[in-house]
Design a protein around this motif. Structure first.
Motif, PDB file in Angstrom:
ATOM      1  N   ARG A 124       3.951   0.959  12.177  1.00  0.00           N
ATOM      2  CA  ARG A 124       3.775   2.335  11.568  1.00  0.00           C
ATOM      3  C   ARG A 124       3.435   3.596  12.548  1.00  0.00           C
ATOM      4  O   ARG A 124       3.807   4.405  12.748  1.00  0.00           O
ATOM      5  CB  ARG A 124       3.477   2.424  10.348  1.00  0.00           C
ATOM      6  N   GLN A 128       5.659   4.158  15.496  1.00  0.00           N
ATOM      7  CA  GLN A 128       6.505   4.997  14.749  1.00  0.00           C
ATOM      8  C   GLN A 128       7.644   4.678  14.188  1.00  0.00           C
ATOM      9  O   GLN A 128       8.704   5.551  14.017  1.00  0.00           O
ATOM     10  CB  GLN A 128       6.675   5.996  15.874  1.00  0.00           C
ATOM     11  N   TYR A 129       7.752   3.510  13.431  1.00  0.00           N
ATOM     12  CA  TYR A 129       8.891   2.884  12.692  1.00  0.00           C
ATOM     13  C   TYR A 129       8.823   3.491  11.316  1.00  0.00           C
ATOM     14  O   TYR A 129       7.678   3.905  10.922  1.00  0.00           O
ATOM     15  CB  TYR A 129       8.983   1.356  12.456  1.00  0.00           C
ATOM     16  N   ASP A 130      10.062   3.762  10.682  1.00  0.00           N
ATOM     17  CA  ASP A 130       9.783   4.120   9.327  1.00  0.00           C
ATOM     18  C   ASP A 130       9.640   2.937   8.330  1.00  0.00           C
ATOM     19  O   ASP A 130       9.825   1.899   8.592  1.00  0.00           O
ATOM     20  CB  ASP A 130      11.087   5.131   8.908  1.00  0.00           C
ATOM     21  N   TYR A 131       9.389   3.512   7.135  1.00  0.00           N
ATOM     22  CA  TYR A 131       8.968   2.331   6.099  1.00  0.00           C
ATOM     23  C   TYR A 131      10.329   1.479   6.077  1.00  0.00           C
ATOM     24  O   TYR A 131      10.058   0.126   5.683  1.00  0.00           O
ATOM     25  CB  TYR A 131       8.731   2.950   4.676  1.00  0.00           C
ATOM     26  N   GLU A 132      11.420   2.155   5.947  1.00  0.00           N
ATOM     27  CA  GLU A 132      12.878   1.171   5.715  1.00  0.00           C
ATOM     28  C   GLU A 132      12.933   0.179   6.924  1.00  0.00           C
ATOM     29  O   GLU A 132      13.235  -1.067   6.592  1.00  0.00           O
ATOM     30  CB  GLU A 132      13.661   2.137   5.653  1.00  0.00           C
ATOM     31  N   GLU A 133      12.506   0.640   8.231  1.00  0.00           N
ATOM     32  CA  GLU A 133      12.688  -0.753   9.224  1.00  0.00           C
ATOM     33  C   GLU A 133      11.706  -1.264   9.299  1.00  0.00           C
ATOM     34  O   GLU A 133      11.830  -2.692   9.602  1.00  0.00           O
ATOM     35  CB  GLU A 133      12.664   0.476  10.579  1.00  0.00           C
ATOM     36  N   GLU A 142       8.815  -1.755   0.484  1.00  0.00           N
ATOM     37  CA  GLU A 142       8.197  -0.584   0.824  1.00  0.00           C
ATOM     38  C   GLU A 142       6.867  -0.392   0.072  1.00  0.00           C
ATOM     39  O   GLU A 142       5.927   0.269   0.887  1.00  0.00           O
ATOM     40  CB  GLU A 142       9.239   0.617   0.896  1.00  0.00           C
ATOM     41  N   ARG A 146       3.400   0.240   2.261  1.00  0.00           N
ATOM     42  CA  ARG A 146       2.528   1.552   1.931  1.00  0.00           C
ATOM     43  C   ARG A 146       1.009   0.755   1.572  1.00  0.00           C
ATOM     44  O   ARG A 146       0.111   1.525   2.077  1.00  0.00           O
ATOM     45  CB  ARG A 146       2.916   2.394   0.915  1.00  0.00           C
TER      46      ARG A 146
END
Length: 169
Positions: A124, A128-133, A142, A146
């Motif tokens: 993350r 810089q991956y998003d939460y879905e990835e 998710e 978090r």
């Protein structure tokens, strides 16, 4: 007005004009060029100069306006407004050492984290991956991602604050 009279009137102000130009235009060459152009402007108006109550103020205003025009036109890429004529682009060695020390401290803290938090933090905040990835990569939901990320960040923050408060390495 004769040339000798013009020189006699302008000569006491010339150094002040140059210092102002040097303050606004970072290079000596640009400041010297600016002063020459301002002197030419003033000479072209030499018949009107005697009508000014304060020739020094007028000459300084013309200098300031000319320098600001040069900056606006960006005729020279090296010109910029600065508050000092010395612009050190290299980071202070002390600051570099502090950054290096801080990065080493973060690396040590990261190594102490549980594997799952370490992985999520890396994905993350570093990659810089998003939460879905991240969810697809880790097979976690998710919300769990978090929570793990929050705990990792909290641990890093606490350890860094502890180091800064108490000087602990």
């Amino acid at each position: 007005m004769k040339q000798t009279t013009f020189i006699r009137l302008i000569d006491p102000v010339k150094d002040k004009m140059y210092r102002l130009a040097l303050r606004l235009l970072t290079s000596r060459e640009a400041a010297e060029d600016a002063i020459q152009e301002v002197l030419l402007k003033l000479w072209s108006r030499n018949d009107k100069l005697k009508h000014y109550a304060n020739l020094e103020a007028f000459a300084m205003t013309v200098t300031k306006n000319h320098c600001l025009d040069q900056l606006k036109l960006k005729q020279n890429n090296n010109l910029k407004i600065v508050h000092s004529n010395y612009d050190n682009n290299q980071t202070n060695i002390h600051v570099q050492l502090e950054y290096s020390d801080e990065l080493e401290q973060v690396e040590r803290i990261l190594k102490s984290l549980p594997e799952q938090q370490k992985l999520i933090f890396q994905l993350r905040d570093v990659e810089q991956y998003d939460y879905e990835e991240i969810s697809e990569i880790t097979q976690m939901n998710e919300t769990a991602i978090r929570v793990a990320l929050s705990r990792a960040r909290k641990k890093i923050r606490e350890e860094l604050l502890k180091k800064h408060r108490y000087g602990i390495n």
